[in-house]
Each structure stands twice: as structure tokens, then as C-alpha cells.
Write a protein that holds these residues in place. Structure first.
Motif, PDB file in Angstrom:
ATOM      1  N   LEU A 191       5.141 -69.517   1.204  1.00  0.00           N
ATOM      2  CA  LEU A 191       6.218 -70.467   0.966  1.00  0.00           C
ATOM      3  C   LEU A 191       6.912 -70.844   2.268  1.00  0.00           C
ATOM      4  O   LEU A 191       7.202 -72.025   2.512  1.00  0.00           O
ATOM      5  CB  LEU A 191       7.230 -69.879  -0.028  1.00  0.00           C
ATOM      6  CG  LEU A 191       8.384 -70.791  -0.440  1.00  0.00           C
ATOM      7  CD1 LEU A 191       7.872 -72.053  -1.139  1.00  0.00           C
ATOM      8  CD2 LEU A 191       9.351 -70.041  -1.353  1.00  0.00           C
ATOM      9  N   TYR A 192       7.169 -69.857   3.126  1.00  0.00           N
ATOM     10  CA  TYR A 192       7.780 -70.153   4.419  1.00  0.00           C
ATOM     11  C   TYR A 192       6.885 -71.086   5.238  1.00  0.00           C
ATOM     12  O   TYR A 192       7.365 -72.008   5.908  1.00  0.00           O
ATOM     13  CB  TYR A 192       8.018 -68.863   5.200  1.00  0.00           C
ATOM     14  CG  TYR A 192       9.271 -68.114   4.819  1.00  0.00           C
ATOM     15  CD1 TYR A 192      10.454 -68.794   4.514  1.00  0.00           C
ATOM     16  CD2 TYR A 192       9.288 -66.716   4.786  1.00  0.00           C
ATOM     17  CE1 TYR A 192      11.609 -68.100   4.176  1.00  0.00           C
ATOM     18  CE2 TYR A 192      10.444 -66.023   4.448  1.00  0.00           C
ATOM     19  CZ  TYR A 192      11.601 -66.721   4.143  1.00  0.00           C
ATOM     20  OH  TYR A 192      12.735 -66.029   3.815  1.00  0.00           O
ATOM     21  N   ASP A 193       5.580 -70.853   5.172  1.00  0.00           N
ATOM     22  CA  ASP A 193       4.635 -71.708   5.886  1.00  0.00           C
ATOM     23  C   ASP A 193       4.734 -73.139   5.356  1.00  0.00           C
ATOM     24  O   ASP A 193       4.787 -74.102   6.128  1.00  0.00           O
ATOM     25  CB  ASP A 193       3.223 -71.155   5.707  1.00  0.00           C
ATOM     26  CG  ASP A 193       2.184 -71.920   6.493  1.00  0.00           C
ATOM     27  OD1 ASP A 193       2.535 -72.593   7.487  1.00  0.00           O
ATOM     28  OD2 ASP A 193       1.002 -71.869   6.100  1.00  0.00           O
ATOM     29  N   ASN A 198       8.035 -71.327  10.508  1.00  0.00           N
ATOM     30  CA  ASN A 198       6.962 -70.543  11.104  1.00  0.00           C
ATOM     31  C   ASN A 198       7.392 -69.130  11.481  1.00  0.00           C
ATOM     32  O   ASN A 198       6.632 -68.174  11.293  1.00  0.00           O
ATOM     33  CB  ASN A 198       6.409 -71.260  12.341  1.00  0.00           C
ATOM     34  CG  ASN A 198       5.585 -72.472  11.969  1.00  0.00           C
ATOM     35  OD1 ASN A 198       5.522 -72.864  10.801  1.00  0.00           O
ATOM     36  ND2 ASN A 198       4.950 -73.094  12.958  1.00  0.00           N
ATOM     37  N   THR A 199       8.577 -69.001  12.026  1.00  0.00           N
ATOM     38  CA  THR A 199       9.050 -67.677  12.448  1.00  0.00           C
ATOM     39  C   THR A 199       9.130 -66.727  11.259  1.00  0.00           C
ATOM     40  O   THR A 199       8.687 -65.573  11.329  1.00  0.00           O
ATOM     41  CB  THR A 199      10.432 -67.792  13.120  1.00  0.00           C
ATOM     42  OG1 THR A 199      10.320 -68.659  14.261  1.00  0.00           O
ATOM     43  CG2 THR A 199      10.924 -66.420  13.572  1.00  0.00           C
ATOM     44  N   GLU A 200       9.691 -67.239  10.164  1.00  0.00           N
ATOM     45  CA  GLU A 200       9.828 -66.419   8.955  1.00  0.00           C
ATOM     46  C   GLU A 200       8.460 -66.110   8.344  1.00  0.00           C
ATOM     47  O   GLU A 200       8.214 -65.002   7.851  1.00  0.00           O
ATOM     48  CB  GLU A 200      10.723 -67.111   7.928  1.00  0.00           C
ATOM     49  CG  GLU A 200      12.186 -67.182   8.302  1.00  0.00           C
ATOM     50  CD  GLU A 200      12.512 -68.380   9.190  1.00  0.00           C
ATOM     51  OE1 GLU A 200      11.561 -69.042   9.701  1.00  0.00           O
ATOM     52  OE2 GLU A 200      13.713 -68.663   9.370  1.00  0.00           O
ATOM     53  N   ALA A 204       6.746 -62.403   7.759  1.00  0.00           N
ATOM     54  CA  ALA A 204       6.284 -61.950   6.441  1.00  0.00           C
ATOM     55  C   ALA A 204       4.825 -61.518   6.489  1.00  0.00           C
ATOM     56  O   ALA A 204       4.448 -60.482   5.907  1.00  0.00           O
ATOM     57  CB  ALA A 204       6.477 -63.065   5.407  1.00  0.00           C
ATOM     58  N   PHE A 205       3.975 -62.294   7.181  1.00  0.00           N
ATOM     59  CA  PHE A 205       2.571 -61.891   7.298  1.00  0.00           C
ATOM     60  C   PHE A 205       2.426 -60.585   8.090  1.00  0.00           C
ATOM     61  O   PHE A 205       1.577 -59.745   7.771  1.00  0.00           O
ATOM     62  CB  PHE A 205       1.747 -62.996   7.952  1.00  0.00           C
ATOM     63  CG  PHE A 205       1.383 -64.117   7.022  1.00  0.00           C
ATOM     64  CD1 PHE A 205       0.660 -63.866   5.862  1.00  0.00           C
ATOM     65  CD2 PHE A 205       1.763 -65.421   7.284  1.00  0.00           C
ATOM     66  CE1 PHE A 205       0.305 -64.885   4.995  1.00  0.00           C
ATOM     67  CE2 PHE A 205       1.429 -66.461   6.417  1.00  0.00           C
ATOM     68  CZ  PHE A 205       0.706 -66.192   5.269  1.00  0.00           C
TER      69      PHE A 205
END
Length: 232
Positions: A191-193, A198-200, A204-205
């Protein structure tokens, strides 16, 4: 010459036990009505609670449990619409009628979770949110599923900030369940992607790799990190 002899004063002191008894008697005489009234009120409350629990709540819980089990069976068989609405018979009222008639019971509360996830499966995301937000539980494994499902419903409606908040919460509710916790970290990262954060997404990854290294999503994390420009 005669002298006047003064009588020696005799001072009688009360013992601590006597003072305690006297103070107790004084306190009782002054406050006995309030104490007796308070005790009577407490006994009345306890008696009322026991009457309610044994003669009202227990039968209501039993009736609700009887009403919900057929809907649960339909849910297990992926018959979500039937699980929600029942078939019009007393034996199969459906989750919505259980909520309407037994909403104050444990089974009625659980029916809200089932109703919310049924609506999620039927792509009625607003109703999914409605019932999932009304549901509460102290069982972390159920809370994980409910919170994650709420995130799914918000994501489907494009309410990405709310979806991200629910996914983040779901990933921490019951971390012993590594597979499902990792699933919601993965959904959060995706979802962030999608949101361009990108930073978040990278964070998460990376969390997937570090916290849940044995899960399938963790093994795919490097691929996504590479796409985000993060090189090990």
C-alpha cells in the motif's frame, strides 16, 4: 498547729482498648443508619446481578448461541449471503438477525465480526466497515483478523491512510501468528508503494525480512526492495 492535708488526686486513665470500644460505639451510633443502608444496597445490587445473570443473561446467551451456529456453518462453506441473511427459518436466521435480536450477547458481538467479513467478501465495503468497527474482542487472534479485514475494506474504498493505520495495527496485535502478521506487513508495504511513500514501503519490506524471515513474503522482499531502488 493542725495542717490541712490535701487529698492526692487520683487520675484514672482509660486503656487503649477501652478508648477503641468507646470510639467504635460512638461511630456506630452516629453512622449505623448509613452503614446498614449501604450494606442493604450492596446486597440488593449483588442479588440483582445474580438474578440478571442466571435468569436473563444465561438464557439469552444460550438462545444466541443456538441461533448463530447455522450461520457459522454457512460462513465456513463460503455461503456468505446465506450466512448473513439466513433462509427465513428459525433454524437459520443469519448473522444480521442474530445481531438485531441478540446484539448484547457474546454471540451477538461475534456475529458483527462475521457480518463484517461477509460483507467484505461480497464487496459491500461500507457495511464491512460498519460491522467490523462495532465488533470488539479480547482475543488477539480474532482481533488480528478483524483489524486486518478493516484495513482491506478501507483499501478497497481508496481510503489509504486509514487502511495503512489498520494494517499497521493488525501486524502488531498478535505477533505470535507470524504468517498473518507478516501478511499485513506485506499489505502495508504494498500500500505504501502504491501511495508513493517509498521510505515507508522500504521500511515495511525490511521489517518482513528481519522479523518474519521464514515466511513466503519475507523471501520475496528483496525483489520489491530492488524495485524501490534499495540495494543490499
Amino acid at each position: 498547729m493542725a495542717t490541712d492535708e490535701k487529698q492526692a488526686e487520683v487520675v484514672i486513665t482509660k486503656s487503649s482498648e477501652e478508648r477503641l470500644v468507646e470510639n467504635t460505639r460512638h461511630f456506630w451510633s452516629k453512622n449505623s443508619k448509613f452503614i446498614v443502608g449501604g450494606l442493604a444496597g450492596l446486597l440488593l445490587l449483588i442479588g440483582g446481578y445474580l438474578v440478571y445473570k442466571n435468569y436473563f443473561q444465561a438464557p439469552a446467551d444460550a438462545e444466541a448461541n443456538e441461533a448463530i451456529w447455522t450461520a457459522q456453518l454457512n460462513y465456513k462453506n463460503d455461503s456468505f449471503r446465506l450466512a448473513l441473511n439466513g433462509d427465513g427459518t428459525k433454524a437459520n436466521p443469519g448473522f444480521l438477525k442474530v445481531i438485531n435480536k441478540h446484539g448484547g450477547t457474546k454471540a451477538g458481538n461475534l456475529a458483527r465480526f462475521y457480518a463484517g467479513t461477509c460483507y467484505l467478501q461480497l464487496a459491500d465495503f461500507n457495511n464491512a466497515i460498519k460491522y467490523l468497527e462495532e465488533f470488539s474482542t479480547d482475543q488477539p487472534e480474532v482481533a488480528l483478523r478483524a483489524t486486518g479485514s478493516l484495513g482491506d475494506a478501507y483499501a478497497e474504498l481508496g481510503k489509504n491512510d486509514k487502511a495503512a493505520a489498520e494494517y499497521k495495527k493488525a501486524s502488531t496485535v498478535f505477533e505470535k501468528d507470524e504468517m498473518n502478521s507478516a501478511e499485513y506487513v506485506y499489505r502495508l508495504a504494498q500500500l505504501y508503494d502504491k501511495m508513493g511513500k517509498n521510505t515507508e514501503a522500504i521500511a515495511a519490506f525490511r521489517m518482513l525480512k528481519e522479523k518474519y524471515p521464514q515466511t513466503p513474503h519475507a523471501r520475496d522482499a528483496d525483489k520489491y526492495l530492488g524495485k524501490l531502488g534499495e540495494v543490499n
